[in-house]
Design a protein around this motif. Sequence first.
Motif, PDB file in Angstrom:
ATOM      1  N   CYS A 144      63.805   2.366  29.370  1.00 49.75           N
ATOM      2  CA  CYS A 144      63.429   1.417  30.331  1.00 49.75           C
ATOM      3  C   CYS A 144      63.608  -0.073  29.716  1.00 49.75           C
ATOM      4  CB  CYS A 144      62.136   1.447  30.941  1.00 49.75           C
ATOM      5  SG  CYS A 144      61.297  -0.015  31.775  1.00 49.75           S
ATOM      6  N   GLY A 146      62.177  -2.725  30.131  1.00 55.19           N
ATOM      7  CA  GLY A 146      60.962  -3.327  30.120  1.00 55.19           C
ATOM      8  C   GLY A 146      60.191  -3.064  29.149  1.00 55.19           C
ATOM      9  N   CYS A 147      59.645  -1.821  29.316  1.00 51.57           N
ATOM     10  CA  CYS A 147      58.472  -0.881  28.109  1.00 51.57           C
ATOM     11  C   CYS A 147      59.184  -0.064  27.049  1.00 51.57           C
ATOM     12  CB  CYS A 147      57.630  -0.132  28.983  1.00 51.57           C
ATOM     13  SG  CYS A 147      58.386   1.127  29.813  1.00 51.57           S
ATOM     14  N   CYS A 156      57.798   5.420  33.044  1.00 50.27           N
ATOM     15  CA  CYS A 156      57.961   3.916  32.764  1.00 50.27           C
ATOM     16  C   CYS A 156      56.334   3.255  32.806  1.00 50.27           C
ATOM     17  CB  CYS A 156      58.711   3.269  33.783  1.00 50.27           C
ATOM     18  SG  CYS A 156      58.354   1.245  33.761  1.00 50.27           S
ATOM     19  N   ARG A 157      56.256   2.567  31.757  1.00 50.31           N
ATOM     20  CA  ARG A 157      55.017   1.844  31.691  1.00 50.31           C
ATOM     21  C   ARG A 157      54.673   0.413  32.143  1.00 50.31           C
ATOM     22  NH1 ARG A 157      55.296   4.866  26.843  1.00 50.31           N
ATOM     23  NH2 ARG A 157      56.326   3.047  25.797  1.00 50.31           N
ATOM     24  N   CYS A 158      55.765   0.078  32.782  1.00 53.29           N
ATOM     25  CA  CYS A 158      55.908  -1.285  33.065  1.00 53.29           C
ATOM     26  C   CYS A 158      55.039  -1.511  34.515  1.00 53.29           C
ATOM     27  CB  CYS A 158      57.412  -1.759  33.693  1.00 53.29           C
ATOM     28  SG  CYS A 158      58.473  -1.971  32.216  1.00 53.29           S
TER      29      CYS A 158
HETATM   30 ZN   LIG Z   1      59.156   0.435  31.726  1.00 49.89          ZN
END
Ligand SMILES: [Zn+2]
Length: 180
Positions: A144, A146-147, A156-158
Amino acid sequence: MKLRVEDITEEVKYLAFSEPEEEVNHLLRQGPVCDYQLEGPVAVELSYYRCGTELIFQGALSASALGVCGRCAESYQAVNYREFRFVFAPAPASSSLEADASGEDLELTYYNGDTVDLSPLLREQVILSLPIRPLCEENCRGLCAGCGANLNRETCRCAAPSGDPRLESLRNLTRIRLRS
Ligand SMILES: [Zn+2]
Ligand SMILES: [Zn+2]
């Protein structure tokens, strides 16, 4: 692997051998395709014969390579296979002809003296057997942006801890925009 020219006759012969991996790995470290290293020797099987002055070799090789995935950056192991055909012809006597040595027929290699050396050609074929873009799997989902989660095995931790759905759709929008 070197073969004596005089041992190559019109009768088709078969040969199985392995080429050491060190030289290929050395080339891989220097070259543009540095995302791979071979894990062991290259297995080669081929048949060979003479046709007039030309010496013909055809066969296949396989090599187990450790690659680094271009999407998720994980190491993975893959066996690469490639078929090949080499044609050796005696080097032209005159030096004017020699200028053509890199000529149109890509299969054609010139030999000098009483041996032919297959190793440089085999090394080249091993490198050609490696996909230009290493992927651990065809459908690797990558990291990802983002994260940094590896989306093959992590979620995904976003997605915000707040869990606000409006925020999430905004994020999705940004992600779509980033991708295009
Ligand atoms: Zn993410
Ligand atoms: Zn991957």
